[in-house]
Scaffold this active site. Structure first.
Site, PDB file in Angstrom:
ATOM      1  NE  ARG A  18      -2.101  -2.272   3.196  1.00 41.08           N
ATOM      2  CZ  ARG A  18      -2.561  -2.765   4.345  1.00 41.08           C
ATOM      3  NH1 ARG A  18      -3.754  -2.399   4.782  1.00 41.08           N
ATOM      4  NH2 ARG A  18      -1.842  -3.621   5.053  1.00 41.08           N
ATOM      5  CB  THR A  84       0.774 -11.513  11.004  1.00 41.32           C
ATOM      6  OG1 THR A  84      -0.595 -11.938  10.999  1.00 41.32           O
ATOM      7  CG2 THR A  84       0.872 -10.162  10.327  1.00 41.32           C
ATOM      8  CG  ASP A 109       2.885  -1.908  10.157  1.00 37.40           C
ATOM      9  OD1 ASP A 109       2.863  -2.439  11.285  1.00 37.40           O
ATOM     10  OD2 ASP A 109       2.015  -2.133   9.287  1.00 37.40           O
TER      11      ASP A 109
HETATM   12  C1  UD1 Z   1      -2.514  -6.487  11.104  1.00 35.64           C
HETATM   13  C2  UD1 Z   1      -3.489  -7.400  11.845  1.00 35.64           C
HETATM   14  C3  UD1 Z   1      -4.750  -6.614  12.167  1.00 35.64           C
HETATM   15  C4  UD1 Z   1      -4.382  -5.389  13.004  1.00 35.64           C
HETATM   16  C5  UD1 Z   1      -3.288  -4.552  12.316  1.00 35.64           C
HETATM   17  C6  UD1 Z   1      -2.775  -3.518  13.298  1.00 35.64           C
HETATM   18  C7  UD1 Z   1      -3.148  -9.687  11.038  1.00 35.64           C
HETATM   19  C8  UD1 Z   1      -3.652 -10.750  10.152  1.00 35.64           C
HETATM   20  N1  UD1 Z   1      -3.826  -8.538  11.019  1.00 35.64           N
HETATM   21  O1  UD1 Z   1      -3.148  -6.100   9.886  1.00 35.64           O
HETATM   22  O2  UD1 Z   1      -5.677  -7.414  12.888  1.00 35.64           O
HETATM   23  O3  UD1 Z   1      -5.545  -4.601  13.204  1.00 35.64           O
HETATM   24  O4  UD1 Z   1      -2.181  -5.384  11.934  1.00 35.64           O
HETATM   25  O5  UD1 Z   1      -1.820  -2.666  12.729  1.00 35.64           O
HETATM   26  O6  UD1 Z   1      -2.180  -9.891  11.725  1.00 35.64           O
HETATM   27  N2  UD1 Z   1       4.167  -9.110   8.107  1.00 35.64           N
HETATM   28  C9  UD1 Z   1       5.119 -10.115   8.085  1.00 35.64           C
HETATM   29  N3  UD1 Z   1       4.913 -11.199   7.305  1.00 35.64           N
HETATM   30  C10 UD1 Z   1       3.802 -11.349   6.545  1.00 35.64           C
HETATM   31  C11 UD1 Z   1       2.819 -10.329   6.588  1.00 35.64           C
HETATM   32  C12 UD1 Z   1       3.039  -9.220   7.385  1.00 35.64           C
HETATM   33  O7  UD1 Z   1       6.142 -10.003   8.756  1.00 35.64           O
HETATM   34  O8  UD1 Z   1       3.690 -12.366   5.857  1.00 35.64           O
HETATM   35  C13 UD1 Z   1       4.436  -7.906   8.924  1.00 35.64           C
HETATM   36  C14 UD1 Z   1       4.372  -6.632   8.121  1.00 35.64           C
HETATM   37  O9  UD1 Z   1       5.658  -6.313   7.596  1.00 35.64           O
HETATM   38  C15 UD1 Z   1       3.894  -5.619   9.137  1.00 35.64           C
HETATM   39  C16 UD1 Z   1       3.088  -6.439  10.107  1.00 35.64           C
HETATM   40  O10 UD1 Z   1       3.442  -7.792   9.900  1.00 35.64           O
HETATM   41  O11 UD1 Z   1       4.978  -5.014   9.809  1.00 35.64           O
HETATM   42  C17 UD1 Z   1       1.587  -6.266   9.887  1.00 35.64           C
HETATM   43  O12 UD1 Z   1       1.281  -6.644   8.555  1.00 35.64           O
HETATM   44  P1  UD1 Z   1       0.220  -5.836   7.710  1.00 35.64           P
HETATM   45  O13 UD1 Z   1       0.112  -6.485   6.382  1.00 35.64           O
HETATM   46  O14 UD1 Z   1       0.483  -4.396   7.769  1.00 35.64           O
HETATM   47  O15 UD1 Z   1      -1.099  -6.203   8.550  1.00 35.64           O
HETATM   48  P2  UD1 Z   1      -2.395  -5.339   8.680  1.00 35.64           P
HETATM   49  O16 UD1 Z   1      -3.233  -5.524   7.464  1.00 35.64           O
HETATM   50  O17 UD1 Z   1      -2.081  -3.959   9.079  1.00 35.64           O
HETATM   51 CA    CA Z   2      -0.212  -2.752   9.248  1.00 29.66          CA
END
Ligand code: UD1
Ligand code: CA
Length: 474
Positions: A18, A84, A109
């Site tokens: 995004r 995650t 983030d």
């Molecule tokens: C996530 C949460 C959501 C919460 C939000 C808060 C999940 C499924 N959802 O959503 O409930 O409200 O954070 O900010 O957890 N990341 C990894 N590996 C991956 C995917 C993501 O390390 O495979 C890391 C990203 O780099 C990031 C963090 O996890 O730092 C959150 O990932 P992001 O995709 O931003 O999740 P949100 O959609 O914000």
């Molecule tokens: Ca996020």
């Protein structure tokens, strides 16, 4: 807090699509520090035994940053399974097999999260014997966040991601902040049960919570009071909003520490900056990097200052300055450009439309107007005339010039480096100094001036100039 070992897993493996950026999301900066740096600094401050950033997207770039700035962190690489939940699983693989303490999970983030909030969460988690303790926030606009689903009695039930939520669930204002404490062993086994049956086909960490409840463990979800602490950055609009808030908080802290900031909204102060009491910052000023400003100095309006040290009672107006030193009582600007290696002594002056680079200008010496000073060493109490160029570049290499103390150079000089001008020497206006000048000498190489009598009347008849000349003669 707990006598068991503590681990923090910081999730940073996602692409951050995004942001629409070639740079990984967590390397975008806030107050001069990458988002990941904010998250890792907080994790480190918590005093955990293991700090484990999980990375994948552009892993080498992230790994280099982590190794350089957080040497004690143990990098975990996420494999090709997305989500995650998978990221945390990969992080847990870094822990020793006998690890049995709590595991804190934060996101790369979520930059404003503070160590006090984490400490409180870990404490509640241990005291209540929870399997999971989840930080939540009540938001006016919960768009994008996972929603906290509670029973009619208010007990936590599960987290539903925005994209997987029903219309009713989308109306829930309590969201998952993405900050958790888990029992390490229970987390490991609960993650093994999580599938990828959701709109993104990812292994969600959020599904662990419901799993733990189902198997009879206690899960608690607690809301923060200051929502900024858990603001997640997914796009550049959120980056700007959080940047403005953090900046205001930094300005506020400096004001409480004795700094006058006329307009915090147009003043940007990065995290690494240090300001003494009775510093005054005027509007439109950006203080960046490791800049330090001493007591009683006034900076601004409209100054950009990077990695620069300013002494006490100095004045800097409308200028761009990097990797320089400005002495006590010195003055700079308006419209000065100080490039790296500028070192202005106490009570010295770099004035209007002056550019300097790798130039040491001694105490009380002045370069007041319209000059370029590059690769120069100027002694004390010397004055460089208006419109002077230090010609440091012969087209192939750079050379230096040395000017002594109590020197007076005329206007519009060129110093063709390498040259030396001795103490107490003078140069005449318009001199091109190609040879060194000894102490006390006057250097001049101006061609003799000829005045041709009545030239204008003879050669420009009928002009206003000729008319004025004629009138002056009568
Ligand atoms: C996530 C949460 C959501 C919460 C939000 C808060 C999940 C499924 N959802 O959503 O409930 O409200 O954070 O900010 O957890 N990341 C990894 N590996 C991956 C995917 C993501 O390390 O495979 C890391 C990203 O780099 C990031 C963090 O996890 O730092 C959150 O990932 P992001 O995709 O931003 O999740 P949100 O959609 O914000
Ligand atoms: Ca996020």
């Amino acid at each position: 807090m707990t006598d068991k070992q503590l681990a923090v897993v910081v999730l940073a493996a996602g692409e951050g699509t995004r942001m629409k950026s070639s740079k990984p999301k967590v390397m975008h900066e806030l107050a001069g520090v990458p988002l990941l740096g904010h998250a890792l600094a907080t994790a480190t401050e918590l005093g955990a035994d293991f700090v484990i950033p999980v990375i994948r997207h552009q892993r080498d770039l992230l790994a280099a940053y982590i190794t350089q700035n957080f040497a004690a962190a143990q990098i975990a690489d996420q494999d090709s399974i997305p989500g995650t939940g998978r990221a945390v699983e990969c992080g847990l693989a870094e822990l020793p097999s006998n690890f049995n303490g709590p595991v804190v999970v934060t996101s790369g983030d979520v930059p404003l999260l503070d160590v006090e909030t984490l400490q409180a969460l870990v404490e509640i988690h241990s005291e209540n014997g929870n399997a999971a303790t989840i930080l939540t926030a009540i938001m006016d606009d919960p768009t994008g966040y996972g929603r906290i689903v509670r029973s009619a009695e208010g007990a936590f039930e599960r987290i539903v991601e925005h994209r997987d939520a029903s219309d009713d669930q989308l109306d829930i204002l309590e969201v998952n902040a993405g900050v958790y404490v888990f029992d390490g062993a229970l987390l490991r086994s609960a993650l093994a049960e999580v599938g990828t049956n959701n709109s993104q086909a990812e292994k969600y960490l959020t599904d662990v919570a419901a799993g733990l409840l189902t198997s009879g463990h206690s899960v608690e979800a607690l809301a923060v009071t200051d929502n900024w602490l858990v603001a997640g950055i997914n796009d550049r609009v959120q980056l700007a909003e959080v940047a403005a808030e953090l900046n205001y908080r930094l300005c506020e802290a400096w004001m409480r520490a004795g700094v006058t900031i006329l307009d915090p909204n147009s003043t940007w102060i990065e995290l690494g900056v240090q300001l003494a009491e009775d510093v005054t910052i005027l509007p439109g000023t950006h203080l960046r990097g490791t800049t330090v400003i001493g007591r009683g100095s006034t900076v601004g309006p409209e100054v950009v200052m990077v990695d620069t040290v300013v002494g006490e009672n100095a004045t800097v107006v409308k200028s761009h300055i990097s990797s320089s030193k400005i002495g006590d009582g010195a003055s700079v600007g308006p419209f000065a450009y100080l490039r790296p290696g500028t070192d202005l002594g106490a009570d010295g002056k770099i004035g209007t439309f002056v550019e300097t680079k790798n130039a040491k200008i001694g105490a009380g010496s002045k370069v007041p107007h319209l000059s370029y000073v590059g690769d120069a060493l100027i002694g004390e109490h010397s004055n460089i005339g208006a419109g002077t160029i230090f010609a440091n570049y012969d087209g192939v290499s750079k050379h230096s010039s040395t000017i002594g103390s109590h020197v007076r150079t005329g206007s519009h000089n060129v110093f063709v480096a390498p040259i030396t001008i001795g103490d107490g020497a003078y140069t005449a206006a318009g001199t091109v100094v190609r040879r060194s000048v000894n102490p006390g000498e006057l250097a001049m190489n101006v061609a003799p001036q000829r005045n041709l009598a009545d030239w204008v009347i003879a050669k420009r008849p009928g002009t206003q100039a000729a008319e004025a000349a004629q009138k002056a003669k009568n």
